[in-house]
Scaffold this motif. Structure first.
Motif, short mmCIF file in Angstrom:
data_model
loop_
_atom_site.label_atom_id
_atom_site.label_comp_id
_atom_site.label_asym_id
_atom_site.label_seq_id
_atom_site.Cartn_x
_atom_site.Cartn_y
_atom_site.Cartn_z
N ALA A 137 0.83 -1.20 0.00
CA ALA A 137 0.00 0.00 0.00
C ALA A 137 0.87 1.25 0.00
N ALA A 138 1.95 1.23 0.79
CA ALA A 138 2.84 2.39 0.86
C ALA A 138 3.58 2.61 -0.46
N ILE A 139 3.99 1.52 -1.10
CA ILE A 139 4.68 1.63 -2.40
C ILE A 139 3.79 2.29 -3.43
N LEU A 140 2.57 1.79 -3.55
CA LEU A 140 1.67 2.32 -4.58
C LEU A 140 1.26 3.76 -4.27
N GLU A 141 1.05 4.06 -3.00
CA GLU A 141 0.69 5.43 -2.63
C GLU A 141 1.84 6.39 -2.96
N LEU A 142 3.09 5.97 -2.73
CA LEU A 142 4.22 6.86 -2.99
C LEU A 142 4.52 6.97 -4.48
N LEU A 143 4.43 5.85 -5.21
CA LEU A 143 4.62 5.91 -6.66
C LEU A 143 3.66 6.90 -7.30
N TYR A 144 2.40 6.83 -6.88
CA TYR A 144 1.38 7.72 -7.45
C TYR A 144 1.43 9.11 -6.82
N GLY A 145 1.58 9.16 -5.51
CA GLY A 145 1.54 10.43 -4.81
C GLY A 145 2.69 11.36 -5.13
N ALA A 146 3.86 10.77 -5.46
CA ALA A 146 5.03 11.59 -5.78
C ALA A 146 5.46 11.45 -7.23
N ALA A 147 4.72 10.67 -8.01
CA ALA A 147 5.01 10.47 -9.45
C ALA A 147 6.45 10.01 -9.66
N LEU A 148 6.86 9.00 -8.91
CA LEU A 148 8.25 8.53 -8.98
C LEU A 148 8.46 7.51 -10.08
N ARG A 149 9.69 7.43 -10.56
CA ARG A 149 10.13 6.31 -11.38
C ARG A 149 10.38 5.12 -10.45
N VAL A 150 10.29 3.91 -10.99
CA VAL A 150 10.49 2.73 -10.15
C VAL A 150 11.92 2.67 -9.62
N SER A 151 12.90 3.09 -10.43
CA SER A 151 14.29 3.08 -9.97
C SER A 151 14.49 4.06 -8.82
N GLU A 152 13.78 5.18 -8.87
CA GLU A 152 13.88 6.16 -7.79
C GLU A 152 13.28 5.60 -6.50
N LEU A 153 12.15 4.95 -6.63
CA LEU A 153 11.50 4.38 -5.45
C LEU A 153 12.38 3.30 -4.82
N CYS A 154 12.90 2.40 -5.64
CA CYS A 154 13.71 1.29 -5.10
C CYS A 154 15.03 1.78 -4.51
N GLY A 155 15.53 2.91 -5.00
CA GLY A 155 16.80 3.43 -4.49
C GLY A 155 16.66 4.34 -3.29
N THR A 156 15.44 4.61 -2.85
CA THR A 156 15.22 5.53 -1.74
C THR A 156 15.56 4.89 -0.40
N ASP A 157 16.19 5.66 0.46
CA ASP A 157 16.51 5.22 1.82
C ASP A 157 15.59 5.91 2.82
N THR A 158 15.56 5.38 4.02
CA THR A 158 14.67 5.96 5.04
C THR A 158 15.04 7.42 5.33
N VAL A 159 16.32 7.76 5.25
CA VAL A 159 16.74 9.13 5.55
C VAL A 159 16.29 10.11 4.46
N ASP A 160 15.87 9.59 3.31
CA ASP A 160 15.42 10.47 2.23
C ASP A 160 14.01 10.98 2.44
N LEU A 161 13.30 10.38 3.39
CA LEU A 161 11.95 10.84 3.71
C LEU A 161 12.00 11.97 4.73
N ASP A 162 11.31 13.05 4.44
CA ASP A 162 11.10 14.11 5.42
C ASP A 162 9.62 14.05 5.79
N ARG A 163 9.32 13.30 6.83
CA ARG A 163 7.93 13.03 7.17
C ARG A 163 7.24 14.27 7.72
N SER A 164 8.00 15.18 8.32
CA SER A 164 7.37 16.39 8.85
C SER A 164 6.89 17.31 7.74
N ASN A 165 7.60 17.31 6.60
CA ASN A 165 7.20 18.15 5.47
C ASN A 165 6.56 17.37 4.34
#
Length: 300
Positions: A137-165
């Motif tokens: 659910a989180a993968i699909l929401e982020l792919l659609y919500g941020a319009a990411l490429r699959v390579s970008e999504l798979c390469g993302t680390d936890t530190v790349d998320l700014d949950r407050s913003n």
């Protein structure tokens, strides 16, 4: 220098100096290997315009798509431009090489209502706490919500998320970094995944590291798994048997423009180098507008 040796050195240049993606480098290497298969692995300085024309004509007769032929011509142009700068050839034969223009194909796009229903269903199904359901659910929401490429999504680390913003930092094509916002539904799905699912998955492997999304065995998720997830879940919404993660990126871009977003803002969000690449989505929206006009306007 033989064509095969020039290809090896040129593709190293593409990867190490120009920092092109691995997929692009592999595609160019395959294109130049096809050139060698048709014209022979001869000295690069002995490859003239006629040989290149014969090569592309062979691809045409073989039934290769126009986009493939155009890419192959681009690979040859890049090789000979690089060889000319390096003094390996005295003349660039590709300067007079004419190729067909790439065909503009409109991407598959899911309806906003259809996607909303699907994503709500997946989030509800993950409510019982199944780690993989929460992750999906989180993968699909982020792919659609941020319009990411699959390579970008798979390469993302936890530190790349700014949950407050509610933003995510990704590394796009050409190693270009950008920060992309995502919406409240993606934020809720990511929070649920990070708190209730990722620790469970990470405990299954010693190689989880800092990867944001993990596979069933606990290591960083691969693009193949994301392709399978999208095909299984989003495919029926689009009405296509073969869809990949890009359908969510296409849908996000189209829905943004349908909602009145500025074209340049969408370009920045998608990480397109050229505005012309983004403009294909205006054609998708225009097609919908024309269809609605024909259906509803009394003077259509």
């Amino acid at each position: 220098m033989l064509l095969s040796e020039a290809t090896d050195r040129y593709t190293v240049h593409l990867a190490d100096v120009r920092r092109l993606s691995g997929a692009t480098v592999r595609a160019y290497r395959a294109d130049l290997a096809d050139l060698a298969a048709v014209v022979g692995d001869r000295e690069i300085a002995d490859i003239h315009l006629d040989a290149l024309r014969d090569w592309l004509w062979t691809a045409t007769r073989r039934g290769d798509a126009r986009s493939t032929i155009a890419r192959r011509a681009a690979a040859a142009r890049g090789l000979f431009e690089w060889a000319l700068e390096g003094g390996m050839v005295e003349i660039d034969p590709t300067l007079r090489l004419v190729t067909p223009k790439r065909g503009r194909t409109l991407p598959n796009v899911a309806s906003a209502d259809g996607l909303a229903e699907l994503l709500d269903t997946l989030v509800a199904a993950a409510a019982d706490g199944d780690p993989l359901a929460l992750r999906d659910a989180a993968i699909l929401e982020l792919l659609y919500g941020a319009a990411l490429r699959v390579s970008e999504l798979c390469g993302t680390d936890t530190v790349d998320l700014d949950r407050s913003n509610a933003t995510v930092r990704v590394l796009g094509k050409g190693a270009k970094e950008r920060v992309v916002p995502y919406g409240a539904p993606a934020a809720r799905a990511l929070d649920a995944y990070l708190v209730r699912a990722r620790p469970v998955l990470a405990a299954r492997s010693a190689t989880a590291g800092s990867a944001l999304f993990l596979g069933a065995r606990g290591s960083r998720i691969g693009t193949r798994a994301v392709y399978d997830l999208v095909a299984r879940t989003v495919g029926p919404v689009v009405g296509a048997t073969t869809v990949g993660p890009h359908v969510l990126r296409h849908s996000a871009a189209t829905h943004l423009l349908d909602g009145g977003a500025d074209l340049r803002a969408v370009q920045e969000m998608l990480g397109h180098a050229s505005l012309g690449t983004t403009q294909i989505y205006t054609h998708v929206s225009g097609e919908r507008l024309a269809a609605a006009y024909r259906l509803a306007h009394p003077r259509a």
